[in-house]
Design an enzyme around this catalytic site. Structure first.
Site, PDB file in Angstrom:
ATOM      1  N   ARG A 270       0.512  -1.297  -0.039  1.00 15.30           N
ATOM      2  CA  ARG A 270       0.376   0.139  -0.062  1.00 15.30           C
ATOM      3  C   ARG A 270       0.653   0.895  -0.227  1.00 15.30           C
ATOM      4  NH1 ARG A 270      -1.465   2.767   4.655  1.00 15.30           N
ATOM      5  NH2 ARG A 270      -1.289   1.373   5.799  1.00 15.30           N
ATOM      6  N   HIS A 274      -3.703   4.383   4.928  1.00 20.88           N
ATOM      7  CA  HIS A 274      -4.759   3.106   4.687  1.00 20.88           C
ATOM      8  C   HIS A 274      -5.953   3.865   4.440  1.00 20.88           C
ATOM      9  CE1 HIS A 274      -6.776   0.085   6.948  1.00 20.88           C
ATOM     10  NE2 HIS A 274      -7.690   1.030   7.450  1.00 20.88           N
ATOM     11  N   TYR A 283       4.440   6.398  10.695  1.00 17.30           N
ATOM     12  CA  TYR A 283       4.617   4.825  11.313  1.00 17.30           C
ATOM     13  C   TYR A 283       5.340   4.145   9.847  1.00 17.30           C
ATOM     14  CZ  TYR A 283       0.791   3.968   8.383  1.00 17.30           C
ATOM     15  OH  TYR A 283      -0.075   4.274   7.560  1.00 17.30           O
TER      16      TYR A 283
END
Length: 375
Positions: A270, A274, A283
């Protein structure tokens, strides 16, 4: 290394894993790698058809970028990007028969595009205009499922229904690596194996379950879990559209011919957030993103075409024109969408008139009547 087999309808045995870590036919440099056991499943895919898959991926990426822009401009409440996962979605979706059914999660907009779902219906839910965006019976595809892993159970139930009807179709269910830690997904595999349901479990391992890296929930390949339930599995390069198509065809052939369920782990990434409410820079390491950008599913096909002198000006113009046209239609459909009435929230909740729902509708209408303007 895990090894499992399925039988093609000719009864020939096909190894689900070759000598590499995963099945790969076109690598990140655009080099085509022959595979004696896998090539037979895509022997009919010509370079012209591969160009069509390339167009699909470019168009779907353009839809994704446009939707993200629409959300940033306040036209959508939320959007779940699929940037980087185009090959997993297009390669698998184009392998399906018309009578196969799809149980998606919430990110399979590329699959929906291949299924012919109207462009404005891709954003109807995310604009807050409907409970669901399309008629599942028309497109043989359920509406997006936001509850993580729930759709895998639905897929097995549908698959058991196929068996009881005596049909030879199949059902495919999509989910991410995060869903493999959900009880629903594991329970679905138990029932699928028990009933030998014609289900393809398609895991898009994009390496991040929101902010949780896949290494925190799986110390071995995710595909190695399925054989413990009695389900053969394979691991495929999810950024290689040709390999994904081959893997999906193998699994579907098994399902169509009474062989039961199969599990596919498509290793992809990805590259975006998200959802548009997420900030992956908090992160995710920038070097990791750069590493996966080098494995981009679209650019590797371009390199493949360049090596064969197939990336012509004509092809590039055709694909760009298609992407531009779809993006314009997509944006216009979103912005021009008719606003729903307040009372429409009660529409399509149940198929038949339900007394409880009707009472709620009446009470809510009376409540609204207390305010100036009613609806």
């Amino acid at each position: 290394m895990l090894r499992s087999t399925v039988s093609k309808s000719s009864d020939s045995e096909v190894d689900l894993l070759d000598d590499r870590d995963f099945v790969q036919l076109i690598d990140a440099d655009g080099i085509r790698h022959p595979s004696p056991t896998i090539d037979q499943w895509v022997a009919d895919v010509s370079d012209a058809q591969l160009a069509d898959l390339y167009e699909d991926m470019v168009v779907v990426r353009r839809i994704d970028v446009e939707a993200t822009a629409l959300q940033r401009q306040g036209e959508l409440g939320l959007w779940p990007p699929l940037l980087g996962q185009e090959a997993s979605q297009i390669g698998s979706a184009r392998a399906l028969r018309d009578d196969d059914f799809i149980m998606p999660s919430y990110r399979e907009n590329g699959v929906a595009y291949c299924r012919g779902v109207a462009l404005d219906d891709l954003v109807r839910v995310w604009r807050g205009h409907a409970h669901g965006s399309w008629d599942p019976s028309e497109f043989r595809m359920a509406i997006p499922a936001v509850i993580i892993g729930a759709q895998t159970l639905h897929a097995v139930g549908y698959g058991v229904g196929i068996l009881r009807d005596g049909a030879d179709s199949a059902v495919i269910t999509y989910f991410g690596d995060g869903a493999t830690s959900q009880g629903d997904t594991n329970e679905a595999m138990i029932f699928a194996a028990t009933y030998q349901a014609p289900v393809v479990f398609f895991c898009q391992n994009n390496h991040w379950a929101i902010s949780e890296p896949v290494g925190l929930q799986a110390t071995r390949h995710i595909s190695e879990r399925a054989p413990g339930f009695g389900i053969p599995s394979m691991r495929v390069d999810g950024n290689d559209v040709l390999a994904v198509m081959a893997a999906t065809r193998i699994a579907l052939d098994r399902a169509h011919n009474g062989g039961g369920p199969t599990y596919i782990e498509a290793v992809t990434y990805r590259m975006g957030p998200h959802t548009t409410s997420d900030d992956p820079t908090r992160y995710r390491d920038a070097d990791e993103l750069a590493e996966w950008k080098a494995k981009d599913p679209i650019s590797r096909l371009e390199k493949y075409f360049e090596s064969k002198d197939l990336l012509t000006d004509e092809l590039k113009a055709r694909v760009k024109a298609k992407a531009d046209s779809v993006a314009a239609e997509f944006r216009a459909g979103c912005i021009g969408m008719e606003e729903p009435t307040i009372m429409s929230v009660f529409d399509h909740v149940t198929i038949e008139i339900d007394p409880v729902l009707e009472r709620q509708r009446s009470q809510y209408a009376a409540y609204l009547a207390n305010f100036e303007g009613g609806e």
